[in-house]
Enzyme design. Structure first.
Site, short mmCIF file in Angstrom:
data_model
loop_
_atom_site.label_atom_id
_atom_site.label_comp_id
_atom_site.label_asym_id
_atom_site.label_seq_id
_atom_site.Cartn_x
_atom_site.Cartn_y
_atom_site.Cartn_z
N ASP A 1 36.48 41.31 29.45
CA ASP A 1 37.34 40.88 28.35
C ASP A 1 37.01 39.46 27.87
O ASP A 1 36.23 38.74 28.50
CB ASP A 1 38.82 40.99 28.76
CG ASP A 1 39.11 40.41 30.14
OD1 ASP A 1 38.26 39.69 30.69
OD2 ASP A 1 40.20 40.68 30.67
N ASN B 1 51.58 41.91 35.85
CA ASN B 1 52.32 43.06 35.31
C ASN B 1 51.52 44.35 35.45
O ASN B 1 51.82 45.34 34.81
CB ASN B 1 52.68 42.80 33.84
CG ASN B 1 51.45 42.60 32.96
OD1 ASN B 1 50.31 42.74 33.43
ND2 ASN B 1 51.66 42.29 31.70
N HIS C 1 48.25 44.67 34.73
CA HIS C 1 47.15 44.84 33.79
C HIS C 1 45.80 44.76 34.50
O HIS C 1 45.65 44.12 35.54
CB HIS C 1 47.24 43.90 32.58
CG HIS C 1 46.93 42.47 32.82
ND1 HIS C 1 47.76 41.45 32.40
CD2 HIS C 1 45.87 41.85 33.40
CE1 HIS C 1 47.21 40.29 32.71
NE2 HIS C 1 46.06 40.50 33.33
N GLU D 1 47.21 45.84 28.82
CA GLU D 1 48.59 45.51 29.14
C GLU D 1 49.42 46.80 29.26
O GLU D 1 49.01 47.85 28.78
CB GLU D 1 49.17 44.65 28.02
CG GLU D 1 48.48 43.30 27.85
CD GLU D 1 48.96 42.25 28.85
OE1 GLU D 1 49.28 42.61 30.00
OE2 GLU D 1 49.03 41.07 28.47
#
Ligand code: GLP
Length: 241
Positions: free
Chosen positions: A67, A136, A138, A143
């Protein structure tokens, strides 16, 4: 899934460097899917040291990162390209043209996503994908969402991720968007190496690997991959096993 339990971050980093190094020894032109964040820093340091000593040769290896932040160029100290140059690429003998990240300043996001998918396909897929785990759940910058994303796409970062990454940005605004490899690109990797350290990740690690498979916890999809190695330190694994 195989789980390697390590006593601490340093031990986790050694295991991860051993596995990544073994991949390059076994297949000198291996395609490594690489990650950023604090989790892989120790492993990258060890890979640099082993390359400097002549124990590892990256001259035919290829690297495709997960990413990149939208809006940050390669010279920006918080861009993932800069991170990879500083922490790994500038110190090992991988040819620069064999290293790939999305271009954060690409003018046309759709074209950039298509270009990146073509990079992955052109390399023949990923042999070993290294993953950290977001607080979270990810992976990359995939996400929590209603569905699992396919290929490379542009995402709006969640407040939790912006908050977690704000520690790197000081006064400056954390980017709100990022490019990320999609879940199906990650799942197509032939082997996946997940590294997780610290008590703060214990709860999400349990949800990801012992809870239901759901796009609300993106890493949970890894339960469906047939070759996942999880290397976690004792605090991170404390609620899982
Ligand atoms: C970031 C990155 C992820 C990384 C995750 C965890 O948002 N996009 O690729 O795995 O956060 O980071 P850390 O290893 O610093 O906990």
């Amino acid at each position: 899934m195989r789980i390697f339990r390590t006593k601490d971050y340093e031990d986790m980093s050694r295991q991860a460097a051993n596995l990544l190094g073994a991949q390059v020894l076994l297949k000198p032109d291996a395609v490594l899917g690489l990650a950023t964040g604090s989790s892989p820093l120790g492993a990258y340091r060890l890979l640099r040291e082993r390359c400097e000593k002549g124990e590892l040769d990256f001259s035919r290896a290829r690297a495709i990162n997960l990413d990149e932040y939208c809006g940050l160029g390669p010279q920006h100290p918080q861009s993932y390209r800069y991170f990879m140059q500083q922490n790994l690429f500038d110190h090992i003998n991988i040819p620069p043209e064999n290293t790939h990240l999305p271009h954060g300043l690409a003018p046309d996001p759709a074209a950039e996503c298509a270009r990146y998918d073509a990079v992955i396909a052109g390399a023949g897929g990923i042999d070993m994908q290294l993953l950290g785990l977001g607080l979270n759940g990810h992976i990359g910058f995939n996400e929590p969402a209603d569905t699992f994303a396919g290929g490379t796409h542009r995402v709006a970062l969640t407040q939790s991720t912006i908050q977690a990454n704000s520690r790197f940005f000081g006064e400056e605004e954390v980017p709100r968007y990022a490019y990320t490899m999609g879940i199906s690109s990650i799942m197509q990797a032939r082997r996946i190496l997940v590294i997780v350290s610290g008590e703060s990740k214990a709860q999400i690690l349990r949800e990801a690997f012992a809870g239901p498979v759901t796009p609300l916890v993106p890493a949970s999809v890894l339960q469906l991959h047939r070759d996942v190695i999880l290397v976690g330190d004792a605090p991170a694994l404390s609620l899982l096993c």
